[in-house]
Design an enzyme around this catalytic site. Structure first.
Site, PDB file in Angstrom:
ATOM      1  N   LYS A 175      51.943 -11.833  10.411  1.00 32.66           N
ATOM      2  CA  LYS A 175      50.847 -11.919   9.445  1.00 32.66           C
ATOM      3  C   LYS A 175      51.060 -10.890   8.340  1.00 32.66           C
ATOM      4  O   LYS A 175      51.443  -9.742   8.609  1.00 32.66           O
ATOM      5  CB  LYS A 175      49.525 -11.670  10.173  1.00 32.66           C
ATOM      6  CG  LYS A 175      48.273 -11.820   9.342  1.00 32.66           C
ATOM      7  CD  LYS A 175      47.050 -11.620  10.226  1.00 32.66           C
ATOM      8  CE  LYS A 175      45.743 -11.798   9.481  1.00 32.66           C
ATOM      9  NZ  LYS A 175      44.569 -11.667  10.376  1.00 32.66           N
ATOM     10  N   SER A 179      41.568 -15.494  10.043  1.00 31.68           N
ATOM     11  CA  SER A 179      42.359 -15.134   8.890  1.00 31.68           C
ATOM     12  C   SER A 179      43.867 -15.248   9.128  1.00 31.68           C
ATOM     13  O   SER A 179      44.661 -15.163   8.191  1.00 31.68           O
ATOM     14  CB  SER A 179      42.034 -13.678   8.502  1.00 31.68           C
ATOM     15  OG  SER A 179      42.344 -12.776   9.585  1.00 31.68           O
ATOM     16  N   SER A 208      39.802 -14.441  14.386  1.00 33.84           N
ATOM     17  CA  SER A 208      40.981 -14.804  13.603  1.00 33.84           C
ATOM     18  C   SER A 208      42.227 -15.141  14.409  1.00 33.84           C
ATOM     19  O   SER A 208      43.264 -15.495  13.828  1.00 33.84           O
ATOM     20  CB  SER A 208      41.305 -13.685  12.614  1.00 33.84           C
ATOM     21  OG  SER A 208      40.251 -13.512  11.704  1.00 33.84           O
TER      22      SER A 208
END
Length: 414
Positions: A62, A132, A156
């Site tokens: 990420k 996210s 997330s």
């Protein structure tokens, strides 16, 4: 192909350490133009790793996880960014020590909040992959990497795993280091990962924590499973209700004792407490970014920070004290009543549209409690879209939770 099988092929001389890397690059060339899971890819083929539990396994990170050799933009679209960090995040070093190969940075929402990036759901390109950790979930679901990392502050990991139809694991809070990963709400932020195989979730946990290998149990006889989603007063979509019912049947067929889990009325307040803790801490953590770049930030992120700036410390303290007390209550429940909890991962399938990432409602309370959570991609809803359910364990009993899940996934079709 899973990680253990690839290791066996390497040991037998049937594969080379970079074989999986090259297969993933071919897959990326096919799927990335439509899914758009990647912020940046490694510019060159790495050196073959010599050893490790993750030897030769390509992974995605990420884009809030700092690296020396790749840029980081934190999902900001350009108003923040660095061509490379002074040092790698601890996770990057731990992965490389275990032989993993960093494929690149995956798309994140803006500073890991709600403003979406470019990523689309591989199962339906008109729908969100969740957030996210959008790119990490989508990259795994599209077969572009077998393993990708994200973070969870509200929902997330679990929510995008459910929407994209992959396993998503949020370990116990603080079980794996967040050093070198952009903070949002420090008492909530938790590193986690996505995979297409439960075995790979388990192997990765062992690789990062030095825990013993996690095998399936002989059976689920005597395992106590409590059924309880939080909040309990919200109606779940029919797709999720069916997925929970099917999972319950599957557990019972394997010998588990599945029962409703009574929790006292104080647990109903946890969702709002999580929101308050997140706002209060984000206002501090992102104070510099807000002062310098508020005009460039997404409106929802600005609103959260400004809410946190007005939240009284007494209210934040109340929320944290309630969380401490209810962790103790839940711990007694894990001793006296259940071994794991079965709950909804999300309210339904991935919502249509790319302007939002869905609602983390059914993850917020568990994140505040700091317990390990695992999305199981066991269901399909309308139009064949994925529907997940989550298993939840006691803090620092991650290996027990994963062993139960591995047994569940290996036994029967439900």
């Amino acid at each position: 192909m899973n990680i253990d099988r690839f290791r066996a092929r390497l040991a037998a001389g049937e594969s080379q350490p970079l074989d999986w890397w090259h297969l993933c690059r071919e897959r990326i060339a096919v799927r990335e133009p439509e899914v758009q899971a990647w912020e940046v890819l490694a510019p060159r083929t790495p050196e073959p790793p010599a050893a490790g539990l993750l030897r030769g396994v390509p992974v995605g990170l990420k884009d809030i996880i700092e690296t020396r050799d790749l840029p980081t933009a934190w999902g900001t679209g350009g108003y923040l960014g660095t061509p490379g960090s002074l040092v790698d995040a601890a996770l990057v070093t731990l992965l490389e020590q275990q032989g993993a190969l960093i494929m690149g940075k995956t798309v994140t929402t803006e500073l890991a909040y709600f403003t979406p990036g470019k990523t689309r759901n591989p199962h339906d390109l008109t729908r969100t992959p969740g957030g996210s950790s959008s790119g990490s979930a989508a990259a795994v679901a599209a077969g572009m990497v077998p393993l990708a990392f994200g973070t969870q502050t509200a929902g997330s990991i679990i929510r995008p795993a459910s929407y994209c139809g992959v396993f998503g694991f949020k370990p116990t809070f603080d079980a794996v280091s967040l050093a070198g990963i952009k903070s949002f709400a420090p008492s909530l932020d938790t590193l986690g990962w996505f995979a297409n195989h439960i075995e790979d979730i388990c192997t990765t946990f062992s690789a990062l924590t030095r825990a013993p290998a996690i095998d399936a149990l002989p059976s689920l006889d005597g395992v106590r499973v409590g059924v309880r989603s939080l909040p309990s007063d919200r109606v779940l979509d029919a797709d999720v209700q069916r997925a929970l019912a099917r999972t319950r049947i599957r557990l019972e067929r394997l010998g588990a004792n599945v029962v409703p889990l009574p929790l006292d009325e104080r647990f109903a307040a946890l969702v709002e407490y999580q929101k308050e803790v997140m706002a209060y801490e984000a206002a501090q953590t992102l104070a510099s970014e807000h002062r310098q770049h508020a005009d460039s930030m997404g409106p929802r992120l600005v609103a959260l920070i400004e809410e946190g700036q007005t939240l009284p410390y007494a209210r934040y303290r109340q929320a944290q004290q309630a969380a401490i007390e209810l962790r103790q209550v839940l711990s007694r429940g894990f001793v006296d009543a259940v071994d794991v909890i079965l709950a909804a991962s999300a309210q339904g399938v991935a919502p249509e549209g790319l302007q939002a990432t869905g609602d983390p409602l059914f993850c917020r309370a568990w994140t505040l409690l700091g317990v390990p959570c695992l999305n199981l991609p066991l269901g399909r809803g309308h139009q064949g879209l994925p529907v997940g359910v989550q298993l939840i364990g006691e803090r620092f009993q991650d290996d027990r939770l994963l062993a139960i899940a591995r047994t569940l996934m290996g036994g029967g079709s439900g």
